[in-house]
Scaffold this motif. Structure first.
Motif, PDB file in Angstrom:
ATOM      1  N   ILE A 124       0.864  -1.181   0.000  1.00  0.00           N
ATOM      2  CA  ILE A 124       0.000   0.000   0.000  1.00  0.00           C
ATOM      3  C   ILE A 124       0.900   1.230   0.000  1.00  0.00           C
ATOM      4  N   ALA A 125       0.458   2.241  -0.699  1.00  0.00           N
ATOM      5  CA  ALA A 125       1.268   3.454  -0.829  1.00  0.00           C
ATOM      6  C   ALA A 125       0.378   4.675  -0.697  1.00  0.00           C
ATOM      7  N   ALA A 126       0.988   5.770  -0.299  1.00  0.00           N
ATOM      8  CA  ALA A 126       0.257   7.036  -0.201  1.00  0.00           C
ATOM      9  C   ALA A 126       1.227   8.184  -0.419  1.00  0.00           C
ATOM     10  N   LYS A 127       0.712   9.208  -1.015  1.00  0.00           N
ATOM     11  CA  LYS A 127       1.472  10.457  -1.140  1.00  0.00           C
ATOM     12  C   LYS A 127       1.464  11.118   0.240  1.00  0.00           C
ATOM     13  N   ILE A 128       2.621  11.527   0.692  1.00  0.00           N
ATOM     14  CA  ILE A 128       2.725  12.154   2.017  1.00  0.00           C
ATOM     15  C   ILE A 128       2.045  13.513   1.957  1.00  0.00           C
ATOM     16  N   PRO A 129       1.089  13.758   2.845  1.00  0.00           N
ATOM     17  CA  PRO A 129       0.396  15.054   2.830  1.00  0.00           C
ATOM     18  C   PRO A 129       1.387  16.208   2.988  1.00  0.00           C
ATOM     19  N   ARG A 130       1.122  17.268   2.282  1.00  0.00           N
ATOM     20  CA  ARG A 130       2.024  18.438   2.294  1.00  0.00           C
ATOM     21  C   ARG A 130       2.268  18.943   3.713  1.00  0.00           C
ATOM     22  N   VAL A 131       1.247  18.936   4.551  1.00  0.00           N
ATOM     23  CA  VAL A 131       1.379  19.439   5.918  1.00  0.00           C
ATOM     24  C   VAL A 131       2.384  18.625   6.745  1.00  0.00           C
ATOM     25  N   LEU A 132       2.652  17.374   6.356  1.00  0.00           N
ATOM     26  CA  LEU A 132       3.596  16.533   7.096  1.00  0.00           C
ATOM     27  C   LEU A 132       4.992  16.497   6.482  1.00  0.00           C
ATOM     28  N   GLY A 134       8.602  17.036   5.764  1.00  0.00           N
ATOM     29  CA  GLY A 134       9.650  17.651   6.573  1.00  0.00           C
ATOM     30  C   GLY A 134       9.365  17.657   8.064  1.00  0.00           C
ATOM     31  N   ARG A 135       8.286  17.023   8.490  1.00  0.00           N
ATOM     32  CA  ARG A 135       7.889  16.991   9.901  1.00  0.00           C
ATOM     33  C   ARG A 135       7.746  15.546  10.368  1.00  0.00           C
ATOM     34  N   THR A 136       7.368  15.392  11.625  1.00  0.00           N
ATOM     35  CA  THR A 136       7.068  14.071  12.176  1.00  0.00           C
ATOM     36  C   THR A 136       5.560  13.956  12.336  1.00  0.00           C
ATOM     37  N   GLY A 137       5.019  12.810  11.961  1.00  0.00           N
ATOM     38  CA  GLY A 137       3.589  12.564  12.063  1.00  0.00           C
ATOM     39  C   GLY A 137       3.334  11.108  12.386  1.00  0.00           C
ATOM     40  N   VAL A 141      -1.672   1.962   9.987  1.00  0.00           N
ATOM     41  CA  VAL A 141      -1.898   0.929   8.988  1.00  0.00           C
ATOM     42  C   VAL A 141      -2.862  -0.071   9.611  1.00  0.00           C
ATOM     43  N   THR A 142      -4.016  -0.257   8.964  1.00  0.00           N
ATOM     44  CA  THR A 142      -5.114  -1.030   9.546  1.00  0.00           C
ATOM     45  C   THR A 142      -5.498  -2.204   8.664  1.00  0.00           C
ATOM     46  N   PHE A 143      -5.680  -3.357   9.283  1.00  0.00           N
ATOM     47  CA  PHE A 143      -6.305  -4.517   8.639  1.00  0.00           C
ATOM     48  C   PHE A 143      -7.737  -4.544   9.150  1.00  0.00           C
ATOM     49  N   ALA A 144      -8.703  -4.535   8.225  1.00  0.00           N
ATOM     50  CA  ALA A 144     -10.111  -4.562   8.616  1.00  0.00           C
ATOM     51  C   ALA A 144     -10.817  -5.646   7.811  1.00  0.00           C
ATOM     52  N   GLY A 145     -11.354  -6.605   8.502  1.00  0.00           N
ATOM     53  CA  GLY A 145     -12.130  -7.693   7.921  1.00  0.00           C
ATOM     54  C   GLY A 145     -13.117  -8.124   8.976  1.00  0.00           C
ATOM     55  N   GLU A 146     -13.272  -9.432   9.145  1.00  0.00           N
ATOM     56  CA  GLU A 146     -14.110  -9.922  10.240  1.00  0.00           C
ATOM     57  C   GLU A 146     -13.509  -9.509  11.578  1.00  0.00           C
ATOM     58  N   LYS A 147     -12.179  -9.492  11.631  1.00  0.00           N
ATOM     59  CA  LYS A 147     -11.438  -9.005  12.793  1.00  0.00           C
ATOM     60  C   LYS A 147     -10.668  -7.774  12.350  1.00  0.00           C
ATOM     61  N   ARG A 148     -10.165  -7.024  13.316  1.00  0.00           N
ATOM     62  CA  ARG A 148      -9.492  -5.762  13.011  1.00  0.00           C
ATOM     63  C   ARG A 148      -8.225  -5.630  13.853  1.00  0.00           C
ATOM     64  N   ALA A 149      -7.192  -5.089  13.232  1.00  0.00           N
ATOM     65  CA  ALA A 149      -5.946  -4.805  13.943  1.00  0.00           C
ATOM     66  C   ALA A 149      -5.285  -3.610  13.270  1.00  0.00           C
ATOM     67  N   ALA A 150      -4.450  -2.885  14.013  1.00  0.00           N
ATOM     68  CA  ALA A 150      -3.793  -1.711  13.449  1.00  0.00           C
ATOM     69  C   ALA A 150      -2.425  -1.516  14.079  1.00  0.00           C
ATOM     70  N   TYR A 151      -1.524  -0.967  13.290  1.00  0.00           N
ATOM     71  CA  TYR A 151      -0.231  -0.511  13.766  1.00  0.00           C
ATOM     72  C   TYR A 151      -0.244   1.010  13.744  1.00  0.00           C
ATOM     73  N   LEU A 152       0.280   1.618  14.781  1.00  0.00           N
ATOM     74  CA  LEU A 152       0.426   3.060  14.850  1.00  0.00           C
ATOM     75  C   LEU A 152       1.919   3.355  14.787  1.00  0.00           C
ATOM     76  N   LEU A 153       2.333   4.054  13.734  1.00  0.00           N
ATOM     77  CA  LEU A 153       3.763   4.287  13.489  1.00  0.00           C
ATOM     78  C   LEU A 153       4.061   5.770  13.509  1.00  0.00           C
ATOM     79  N   LYS A 154       5.000   6.152  14.327  1.00  0.00           N
ATOM     80  CA  LYS A 154       5.464   7.527  14.343  1.00  0.00           C
ATOM     81  C   LYS A 154       6.550   7.626  13.264  1.00  0.00           C
ATOM     82  N   VAL A 155       6.371   8.564  12.327  1.00  0.00           N
ATOM     83  CA  VAL A 155       7.259   8.632  11.156  1.00  0.00           C
ATOM     84  C   VAL A 155       7.830  10.028  11.004  1.00  0.00           C
ATOM     85  N   GLN A 156       9.137  10.088  10.816  1.00  0.00           N
ATOM     86  CA  GLN A 156       9.793  11.350  10.505  1.00  0.00           C
ATOM     87  C   GLN A 156       9.791  11.478   8.983  1.00  0.00           C
ATOM     88  N   PHE A 157       8.966  12.407   8.474  1.00  0.00           N
ATOM     89  CA  PHE A 157       8.842  12.594   7.030  1.00  0.00           C
ATOM     90  C   PHE A 157       9.885  13.562   6.554  1.00  0.00           C
TER      91      PHE A 157
END
Length: 157
Positions: A124-132, A134-137, A141-157
């Motif tokens: 999966i890919a995404a264009k980094i939003p302009r507001v982020l 050069g910053r950290t945001g 990343v979420t898996f959604a089906g019958e069950k659901r799980a997510a990773y929360l990643l702090k990223v230095q853009f």
């Protein structure tokens, strides 16, 4: 936005006390979340990822994130690769500021991956939003089906 994080905290609390059967990604690193009164936990803090970085510790019974990199030819794109473990669902990503505000992604700037027992690997890919840029945001990343799980990643853009 505060209600989203409060819901997340309540889900984690319910899961920890055995009140919920929703799977929650393991989150070994902690960092302060300035917009909420609770401490927000992150699965990883990604720096210098544009050239490619293996994500060996991001394993969950529903899906793994195995690699992060910059997009080919476009330095303002982030790409996650991984593998689901057979359940059907969608893998998506969302961006947030460090204040906890969700950042709008225009149509066509983020991809979604469908996975199932036959199609387990995903990118999966995404264009980094302009507001982020050069910053950290935060990237969720979420898996959604019958069950659901997510990773929360702090990223230095």
């Amino acid at each position: 936005m505060f209600s989203f994080w409060m819901t997340l905290v309540l889900m984690v609390s319910a899961h920890s006390s055995g009140l919920s059967d929703l799977p929650v990604a393991q989150m070994p690193q902690a960092g302060a979340w300035s917009a909420a009164t609770a401490v927000q936990e992150f699965d990883a803090f990604l720096q210098n990822w544009r050239g490619g970085q293996e994500l060996a510790s991001l394993r969950h019974p529903l899906f793994d994130l195995t690699r992060v990199s910059g997009g080919a030819g476009d330095v303002q794109t982030i790409v996650f690769s991984g593998e689901a473990h057979g359940d059907s669902g969608e893998v998506t990503l969302m961006f947030y500021s460090l204040d906890g505000d969700r950042i709008y992604l225009p149509p066509g700037t983020v991809s979604t991956a469908r996975v199932d027992a036959k199609q387990r690997k995903f990118h999966i890919a995404a264009k980094i939003p302009r507001v982020l840029q050069g910053r950290t945001g935060v990237v969720q990343v979420t898996f959604a089906g019958e069950k659901r799980a997510a990773y929360l990643l702090k990223v230095q853009f």
